[in-house]
Scaffold this motif. Structure first.
Motif, PDB file in Angstrom:
ATOM      1  N   PRO A 105      25.944  15.715  -8.872  1.00  0.00           N
ATOM      2  CA  PRO A 105      24.612  16.330  -8.782  1.00  0.00           C
ATOM      3  C   PRO A 105      23.752  15.594  -7.762  1.00  0.00           C
ATOM      4  O   PRO A 105      23.791  14.361  -7.678  1.00  0.00           O
ATOM      5  CB  PRO A 105      24.053  16.201 -10.202  1.00  0.00           C
ATOM      6  N   THR A 106      22.975  16.352  -7.010  1.00  0.00           N
ATOM      7  CA  THR A 106      22.242  15.793  -5.879  1.00  0.00           C
ATOM      8  C   THR A 106      20.780  16.214  -5.917  1.00  0.00           C
ATOM      9  O   THR A 106      20.452  17.330  -6.321  1.00  0.00           O
ATOM     10  CB  THR A 106      22.890  16.267  -4.565  1.00  0.00           C
ATOM     11  N   LEU A 107      19.919  15.321  -5.500  1.00  0.00           N
ATOM     12  CA  LEU A 107      18.504  15.604  -5.296  1.00  0.00           C
ATOM     13  C   LEU A 107      18.117  15.165  -3.895  1.00  0.00           C
ATOM     14  O   LEU A 107      18.604  14.141  -3.408  1.00  0.00           O
ATOM     15  CB  LEU A 107      17.635  14.880  -6.324  1.00  0.00           C
ATOM     16  N   ALA A 108      17.252  15.929  -3.252  1.00  0.00           N
ATOM     17  CA  ALA A 108      16.784  15.582  -1.918  1.00  0.00           C
ATOM     18  C   ALA A 108      15.422  14.912  -1.997  1.00  0.00           C
ATOM     19  O   ALA A 108      14.576  15.305  -2.804  1.00  0.00           O
ATOM     20  CB  ALA A 108      16.698  16.831  -1.048  1.00  0.00           C
ATOM     21  N   VAL A 109      15.221  13.906  -1.171  1.00  0.00           N
ATOM     22  CA  VAL A 109      13.917  13.245  -1.039  1.00  0.00           C
ATOM     23  C   VAL A 109      13.525  13.334   0.433  1.00  0.00           C
ATOM     24  O   VAL A 109      14.244  12.848   1.299  1.00  0.00           O
ATOM     25  CB  VAL A 109      13.975  11.775  -1.481  1.00  0.00           C
ATOM     26  N   VAL A 110      12.390  13.978   0.708  1.00  0.00           N
ATOM     27  CA  VAL A 110      11.948  14.166   2.089  1.00  0.00           C
ATOM     28  C   VAL A 110      10.453  13.860   2.183  1.00  0.00           C
ATOM     29  O   VAL A 110       9.745  13.858   1.171  1.00  0.00           O
ATOM     30  CB  VAL A 110      12.217  15.600   2.583  1.00  0.00           C
ATOM     31  N   ALA A 142      15.586  10.443   8.810  1.00  0.00           N
ATOM     32  CA  ALA A 142      14.426  10.231   9.672  1.00  0.00           C
ATOM     33  C   ALA A 142      13.763   8.909   9.313  1.00  0.00           C
ATOM     34  O   ALA A 142      14.118   8.251   8.324  1.00  0.00           O
ATOM     35  CB  ALA A 142      13.438  11.382   9.515  1.00  0.00           C
ATOM     36  N   ARG A 143      12.773   8.509  10.124  1.00  0.00           N
ATOM     37  CA  ARG A 143      11.982   7.332   9.790  1.00  0.00           C
ATOM     38  C   ARG A 143      11.163   7.606   8.526  1.00  0.00           C
ATOM     39  O   ARG A 143      11.040   8.729   8.071  1.00  0.00           O
ATOM     40  CB  ARG A 143      11.031   7.002  10.943  1.00  0.00           C
ATOM     41  N   GLY A 144      10.588   6.566   7.979  1.00  0.00           N
ATOM     42  CA  GLY A 144       9.646   6.735   6.882  1.00  0.00           C
ATOM     43  C   GLY A 144      10.292   7.037   5.541  1.00  0.00           C
ATOM     44  O   GLY A 144      11.161   6.291   5.068  1.00  0.00           O
ATOM     45  N   ILE A 145       9.895   8.155   4.938  1.00  0.00           N
ATOM     46  CA  ILE A 145      10.339   8.495   3.584  1.00  0.00           C
ATOM     47  C   ILE A 145      11.846   8.642   3.512  1.00  0.00           C
ATOM     48  O   ILE A 145      12.494   8.113   2.592  1.00  0.00           O
ATOM     49  CB  ILE A 145       9.647   9.785   3.105  1.00  0.00           C
ATOM     50  N   ASP A 146      12.452   9.364   4.473  1.00  0.00           N
ATOM     51  CA  ASP A 146      13.903   9.567   4.458  1.00  0.00           C
ATOM     52  C   ASP A 146      14.644   8.235   4.421  1.00  0.00           C
ATOM     53  O   ASP A 146      15.530   8.014   3.580  1.00  0.00           O
ATOM     54  CB  ASP A 146      14.359  10.330   5.709  1.00  0.00           C
ATOM     55  N   ALA A 147      14.291   7.350   5.355  1.00  0.00           N
ATOM     56  CA  ALA A 147      14.987   6.067   5.455  1.00  0.00           C
ATOM     57  C   ALA A 147      14.814   5.238   4.184  1.00  0.00           C
ATOM     58  O   ALA A 147      15.769   4.604   3.712  1.00  0.00           O
ATOM     59  CB  ALA A 147      14.487   5.288   6.668  1.00  0.00           C
ATOM     60  N   SER A 148      13.621   5.244   3.614  1.00  0.00           N
ATOM     61  CA  SER A 148      13.380   4.475   2.389  1.00  0.00           C
ATOM     62  C   SER A 148      14.222   4.994   1.237  1.00  0.00           C
ATOM     63  O   SER A 148      14.762   4.217   0.445  1.00  0.00           O
ATOM     64  CB  SER A 148      11.889   4.533   2.022  1.00  0.00           C
ATOM     65  N   ALA A 214      19.917  20.074  -6.209  1.00  0.00           N
ATOM     66  CA  ALA A 214      19.345  20.835  -7.320  1.00  0.00           C
ATOM     67  C   ALA A 214      17.844  20.982  -7.161  1.00  0.00           C
ATOM     68  O   ALA A 214      17.233  21.897  -7.719  1.00  0.00           O
ATOM     69  CB  ALA A 214      19.667  20.138  -8.650  1.00  0.00           C
ATOM     70  N   GLY A 215      17.233  20.086  -6.416  1.00  0.00           N
ATOM     71  CA  GLY A 215      15.805  20.130  -6.178  1.00  0.00           C
ATOM     72  C   GLY A 215      15.434  19.248  -5.014  1.00  0.00           C
ATOM     73  O   GLY A 215      16.193  18.360  -4.611  1.00  0.00           O
ATOM     74  N   VAL A 216      14.259  19.510  -4.445  1.00  0.00           N
ATOM     75  CA  VAL A 216      13.744  18.746  -3.316  1.00  0.00           C
ATOM     76  C   VAL A 216      12.451  18.070  -3.729  1.00  0.00           C
ATOM     77  O   VAL A 216      11.554  18.714  -4.275  1.00  0.00           O
ATOM     78  CB  VAL A 216      13.493  19.655  -2.097  1.00  0.00           C
TER      79      VAL A 216
END
Length: 351
Positions: A105-110, A142-148, A214-216
């Motif tokens: 199961p996967t969640l995206a953080v952007v 990407a830089r910022g939120i993605d990388a963290s 499953a969600g972003v």
């Protein structure tokens, strides 16, 4: 559209034909799937359409193999089932890393590239907590939120989706993180080897990030943020859209707060996400003014006056009615603890 949960391997000739169609000029994902449905197979389609030459596939596959990667073709057993169910799913993906992550199961953080320290810290804490709860964390490197988010989820599983070819590291300052994800997680790209990450490729990349998940979770999206495109794709794909709220006075949250106004799920901590997904709650540590009830004197006054919105140091001195030296001492202590962010114009905010 293909069911990604196939247990049988594709016939090698059919698989090669699908790769040729996937790499053909003017044959996008929708045409790819329509052609196979119309002609009955990719092999039949290749005899009737201007398909990419076999030699081109051989050259790209050799480069991908040398990089430790492989192709994932629509219909392959390892092709992610969640993504396969999305209309216009990628015809083929280049992959370097651990393919078993695609079965979890996967969640995206952007979120914002120019994110605040507080936003990056929140992204890392969410990614680490959700990773410990069993989720793979997907994002766009990407830089910022993605990388963290990627950094925090390396130990538990993270997938980075690139806009350019899988050999194109962008942005360059994330080269080390790219290599660590390739070694410990998974790198994916829809674009052919050597393709530069041009602007029009990023929205296509975003639909893969959301399609895997499953969600972003959106953190710090400005009014015209690319993260809003990912959220829109997620909603179109039937995914949940989770949003971390922010001050209405902070332009970095204009898009985020708009998503909440339009019905996205407000996130205070990981349990707000786990509850919606029907997962058990986990212990969390609230962000913000940690231990303030144990503080007194000048420190308590300064903390009371600080918030997420940047405040001028001179204003703090006036509001707290303590000396400038005392305020400077408290701010330095908070900064050393990683709880203070400094902004232009001698302004500060609490993380």
């Amino acid at each position: 559209m293909f069911d990604g949960a196939h247990s049988l391997e594709l016939d090698p000739q059919e698989r090669r034909a699908r790769l040729r169609l996937a790499r053909s000029a003017r044959i996008g994902p929708v045409t790819f799937h329509e052609a196979i449905a119309h002609f009955g197979s990719a092999r039949a389609a290749c005899t009737r359409m201007a398909a990419c030459p076999d030699a081109d596939i051989d050259r790209e596959e050799a480069k991908l193999t040398r990089a430790g990667g492989q192709f994932l073709v629509a219909g392959d057993p390892a092709y992610p089932a969640a993504l396969a169910a999305v209309p216009g799913a990628p015809s083929a993906l280049s992959a370097v890393g651990d393919l078993t992550l695609l079965g979890r199961p996967t969640l995206a953080v952007v979120g914002a590239r120019d994110a605040s320290l507080a936003g990056r810290r929140f992204a890392a804490e969410l990614a680490a907590t959700l990773g410990a709860a069993g989720f793979v964390i997907a994002s766009g490197l990407a830089r910022g939120i993605d990388a963290s988010a990627h950094e925090a989820a390396l130990a538990t599983g993270t997938v980075a989706v690139l806009a350019g070819g899988i050999d194109q590291i962008y942005p360059p300052q994330n080269a080390d993180l790219h290599d660590r994800i390739a070694a410990q997680g998974l790198i994916l790209s829809e674009s052919p080897w050597g393709t530069p990450p041009v602007a029009r490729a990023f929205p296509r990349r975003n639909r893969i990030v959301s399609g895997l998940s499953a969600g972003v979770i959106v953190i710090e999206a400005a009014a015209k943020s690319g993260s809003l495109i990912t959220a829109q794709r997620a909603a179109e794909q039937g995914r949940e859209v989770f949003v971390v709220p922010g001050s209405p006075m902070d332009p970095r949250y204009a898009g985020s707060n708009g998503l909440i106004r339009d019905g996205a799920i407000l996130v205070r901590d990981a349990n707000d996400i786990l509850d919606v997904l029907g997962r058990p709650s986990v212990p969390t540590q609230p962000l913000g003014r940690k231990g303030q009830n144990q503080l007194d004197g000048d420190t308590a006054k300064v903390l009371e006056a600080l918030g997420a919105v940047p405040t001028a140091v001179d204003e703090l001195v006036r509001r707290c009615q303590v000396s400038a030296a005392a305020v400077a001492e408290v701010l330095l202590a908070l900064e050393l603890e990683g709880r203070l962010e400094r902004h232009r114009g001698n302004r500060v905010s609490l993380m």
